[in-house]
Design an enzyme around this catalytic site. Sequence first.
Site, short mmCIF file in Angstrom:
data_model
loop_
_atom_site.label_atom_id
_atom_site.label_comp_id
_atom_site.label_asym_id
_atom_site.label_seq_id
_atom_site.Cartn_x
_atom_site.Cartn_y
_atom_site.Cartn_z
N HIS A 42 3.18 3.88 6.04
CA HIS A 42 2.63 3.32 7.27
C HIS A 42 3.70 2.55 8.02
O HIS A 42 4.54 1.90 7.42
CB HIS A 42 1.43 2.40 6.98
CG HIS A 42 1.72 1.35 5.94
ND1 HIS A 42 1.71 1.63 4.59
CD2 HIS A 42 2.03 0.03 6.06
CE1 HIS A 42 2.00 0.52 3.92
NE2 HIS A 42 2.21 -0.46 4.78
N VAL A 60 0.86 -1.18 0.00
CA VAL A 60 0.00 0.00 0.00
C VAL A 60 0.90 1.23 0.00
O VAL A 60 1.69 1.43 0.93
CB VAL A 60 -0.94 0.01 1.23
CG1 VAL A 60 -1.75 1.30 1.25
CG2 VAL A 60 -1.87 -1.20 1.21
#
Length: 119
Positions: free
Chosen positions: A102, A98
């Site tokens: 993160h 993704v």
Amino acid sequence: MSSDPDCIFCRIVSGTIPCRKVHEDAEILAFHDAHPLAPVHFLIIPKHHVASLLECDDSHRDVLGRILALAGRLAVAQGADDGFRTIINTGRVGGQEVYHLHAHILGGHERLPRMLSRT
Ligand code: 5GP
Ligand code: ZN
């Protein structure tokens, strides 16, 4: 770019896609990973879209620092009170899936496997 309509984590930030929240403030959202790899597995993300560490510069210092500064307190609150692992996969070589930055926080009560195998 502060939000990317095609980015799944931007859509989680905007509430279009639901998540199980661990923490939220003006700059940061933390939520449980949809496919946990450990008893405790959540993600800490900046609310503003930045694809990966490869796109970060000095302007991201505060938010990057806050992500790491929050990690311990959030991990303990989730029950990972005897250590945890922090992983930031970056780009193709890092295995990033993704492309919204993160930090994974992984823990539980069993020792985690080695980070990388030698083979
Ligand atoms: P990466 O490989 O990019 O470091 O990790 C992406 C992580 O995001 C994976 O662990 C995956 O399970 C998680 N993930 C992907 N889509 C969603 C989603 O829609 N919701 C949540 N909560 N986690 C997601
Ligand atoms: Zn995004």
